[in-house]
Design a protein around this motif. Sequence first.
Motif, PDB file in Angstrom:
ATOM      1  N   UNK A   1       0.875  -1.165   0.000  1.00  0.00           N
ATOM      2  CA  UNK A   1       0.000   0.000   0.000  1.00  0.00           C
ATOM      3  C   UNK A   1       0.910   1.212   0.000  1.00  0.00           C
ATOM      4  N   UNK A   2       0.344   2.378  -0.294  1.00  0.00           N
ATOM      5  CA  UNK A   2       1.191   3.550  -0.448  1.00  0.00           C
ATOM      6  C   UNK A   2       1.975   3.854   0.827  1.00  0.00           C
ATOM      7  N   UNK A   3       1.333   3.854   1.996  1.00  0.00           N
ATOM      8  CA  UNK A   3       2.026   4.203   3.234  1.00  0.00           C
ATOM      9  C   UNK A   3       3.152   3.220   3.531  1.00  0.00           C
ATOM     10  N   UNK A   4       2.875   1.927   3.355  1.00  0.00           N
ATOM     11  CA  UNK A   4       3.908   0.917   3.604  1.00  0.00           C
ATOM     12  C   UNK A   4       4.995   0.986   2.544  1.00  0.00           C
ATOM     13  N   UNK A   5       4.593   1.188   1.290  1.00  0.00           N
ATOM     14  CA  UNK A   5       5.574   1.266   0.204  1.00  0.00           C
ATOM     15  C   UNK A   5       6.533   2.435   0.408  1.00  0.00           C
ATOM     16  N   UNK A   6       6.021   3.549   0.914  1.00  0.00           N
ATOM     17  CA  UNK A   6       6.884   4.708   1.140  1.00  0.00           C
ATOM     18  C   UNK A   6       7.950   4.386   2.187  1.00  0.00           C
ATOM     19  N   UNK A   7       7.559   3.741   3.286  1.00  0.00           N
ATOM     20  CA  UNK A   7       8.561   3.400   4.315  1.00  0.00           C
ATOM     21  C   UNK A   7       9.587   2.404   3.775  1.00  0.00           C
ATOM     22  N   UNK A   8       9.129   1.435   2.976  1.00  0.00           N
ATOM     23  CA  UNK A   8      10.076   0.483   2.385  1.00  0.00           C
ATOM     24  C   UNK A   8      10.992   1.171   1.374  1.00  0.00           C
ATOM     25  N   UNK A   9      10.428   2.105   0.625  1.00  0.00           N
ATOM     26  CA  UNK A   9      11.221   2.817  -0.377  1.00  0.00           C
ATOM     27  C   UNK A   9      12.348   3.610   0.289  1.00  0.00           C
ATOM     28  N   UNK A  10      12.026   4.321   1.354  1.00  0.00           N
ATOM     29  CA  UNK A  10      13.045   5.112   2.043  1.00  0.00           C
ATOM     30  C   UNK A  10      14.071   4.197   2.716  1.00  0.00           C
ATOM     31  N   UNK A  11      13.631   3.057   3.222  1.00  0.00           N
ATOM     32  CA  UNK A  11      14.575   2.111   3.822  1.00  0.00           C
ATOM     33  C   UNK A  11      15.586   1.623   2.783  1.00  0.00           C
ATOM     34  N   UNK A  12      15.102   1.238   1.605  1.00  0.00           N
ATOM     35  CA  UNK A  12      16.013   0.781   0.557  1.00  0.00           C
ATOM     36  C   UNK A  12      16.898   1.917   0.068  1.00  0.00           C
TER      37      UNK A  12
END
Length: 862
Positions: free
Chosen positions: A282-293
Amino acid sequence: MPRIVADWLADHVELPADLTTEQLAADLVRVGLEEEEIHAAAVTGPLVVGRVLAMTPEPQKNGKTINWCLVDVGPEHNATQIKGVDDADVPPGGARGVVCGAHNFGVGDLVVVSLPGTVLPGGFAIAARKTYGHTSDGMICSVRELGIGDDHDGILVLTRAGFAEADLTPGQSATELLGLGDEVLEINVTPDRGYAFSYRGVAREYAHSTGAAFTDKGLPTGAEPTATPDGFVVEVDDAAPIDGRVGCDRFVTRVVRGIDPSAPTPAWMKRRLEGSGMRSISLAVDVTNYVMLDLGQPLHAYDLAAVAAPVVVRRAAPGERLTTLDDVDRALDAQDLLITDSPDGARGSRVLGLAGVMGGESSEVSASTTDVLVEAAHFDPVSVARTARRHKLPSEAAKRFERGVDPRLPAVAAQRVVELLVELAGGTADPAVSDLDTTTAPTPIAFDVTLPSRTAGVPYTREQVVGTLAEIGCTVTGAGEVVEVTPPSWRPDLVEPATLVEEVVRIVGYDQIPSVLPAAPGGRGLTPEQRTRRSVARALADAGLVEVLSYPFMGPADLDVLGLPADDPRRTALRLANPIADDRPSMRTSVLVTLLETARRNVARGLDDVAVFELGLVTHPAPDAPAAPQLPVGVRPSEADLAALDAAVPPQPRQVAGVLSGNRVPAGWWGAGRPTDWTDALSAARTVAEVARTEVVVANDPTRMPWHPGRCARLELTDGRVVGHAGELHPKVVEALGLPARTAAFELDLSLLVEAADGEPVAARPVSAFPAAKEDFAFVVDAGVPAAEVEAAVVAGAGELLEDVRLFDVFTGPQVGEGKKSLAYSLRLRAADRTLSADDVRAVRDGVVKSAAEQVGAVLRG
């Protein structure tokens, strides 16, 4: 292992326009990031954007309704004539006719079309084919068919997936649009370089390798808001730190309100995430994963409505449980570090997640979440690693935390998440910020700039050494040979001079280190013990035994099977602090213990005729042995420390053991085979002693387990020291191990044999040219007299003319009397200087008879 998408890497470092994946891999290998695999493009062939021009539903006899579609796939791919369609019905610019069974799209929608010649993931080749009364000239694709998701219920409509219609044109490459033609590089990162689990870290390494311009997006810029009094309350209550280290030394929270829960993840982000090996959620989860990577900082998003202040970071209490995001209910351990909140005013009463590992179900972001609490924290690597292994949860966050995360990143990463949620989800950043920060600066290291040259043998200049350390982010102060080096916050592995030396060597280039073959000093060879070991192994192999290696670990059950008494010295074993297997926690005290397990495994797999041996060390700890001291690292131990360490090491003699079962001589056309018996084990033991050039005496030993009480030989040195045993194994041991009946074994102390060996060079014996005389003797002795004692008496009586003696017959029966046995020996006699006369042979005969009668009470059988 991290996967690298090239265009994402280019956000941090300047990449050449013609850079290939192979060249990128080679550039990273130069600085120690090894290539694991290059993942080829997911799709090949003409995959294009298409616009649906016409769509005719056609019910079928099987109850299914298909759609006959005309799709504009661009001037390059359109056809002006479509089989089964009147030319007048074909649009002026042409189209393709495609049969599709999905119904979630309509006329005017922009879709992905795979034309004939396309190969989709899984090797699915597309061709024009006749179906449902039409010729389908391609396929309209779903997410699953494209390999970018699991949705197979309907067609991928590009405008609904986050693509702007203004950016889409029929006929343009959907392969490039969706990133399906990108090759992805997977790299192998060593445990000490956790910063390379991010694009920020890999880009830095690429810059080190090539000199490309690098922009560090993980450094604080000053735009990050500082903590405010009304920030979400966070407390750290770590009453049980591990090794004195508190589990959490920084915890940043940010709040974004009013996000659109239905906002889709933009296609560019989804493509990058999936190319890097992560599934879009989902967008909120994807954003946190994106910044982590991107930066390397693990983050977590909570539904703000489901979290009650204060958040408390604490250790688990007895009996607590947590259902994690993977739907597994877990019993928590007292050393688990938890994220908790305080519903109904009960401080830290509800568990929200395992700190640094995985969140829980109760506060996860859902489809109705509009207000998000963003967590960016820094956790102790040891605490996270132990929790992840304890619960078997190797999450992406845990992989990074246990290798060390930059403690300066939380505020930067949290700000980046807030910016993306505001931009992509229409949220509003709440000005309330909390930042609980007790981190400490890296410890400076005193470093001699000549150390890299002295270690690697490469003449590095002072400028090279200082410049290289500054290039990796260190701060170097001082003007002499010894400088003070402060490592960067993202390199927790740089803790001593040796690690700095490694960085200098790595960055300047491993290829700069010359390969020098050291000269072999003369006058050195194998030690007497090494020569004996090799000779024994060759001799046993020549005798038909197979050498094996077994793990040198055992447990109490292994000794119980052998029937060892409770006070047997072999039960006193050295227990390992961290055993490989719980049922074998100790070092073996007998090679035979582990060798019998090897024999059992072979027999269990159908190999009944077993003849194996092993040479290996055993450990015999003394009950009152001193404990080994904990020696310092980084400095040479003192002589007293080394002496104490040596005193704590238990004796480790080397043993040789063998196990023989089944047939010693197999059956064949020549006749029946000969089963193994105790004499084969004794013969092998004698071979070992002979090769070791040690004289042994054989005696009966009725008490030694695991051998048969009536068929066990004890082998002793001439001074009475016992060197081993050989014979048939006890029937109960054989049954317990599942071995064939009458299995035999031997075990010798090879170290003791080497110690007692005759150190004199072997002298060649002259070969006599005179004929030999042969004499046979049959003696009747008590049944309990060992054959070895009778043979010793025969040798003593024969004198110097004896060349060889051999036992060739053993007989018991009423002819020799009850409790008696007959042993028949064949003697070969020879003189070096003459042919033996009848008187010579008669004298030997009389001496043998007399010696046998006096020493063992033997009577010559008539």
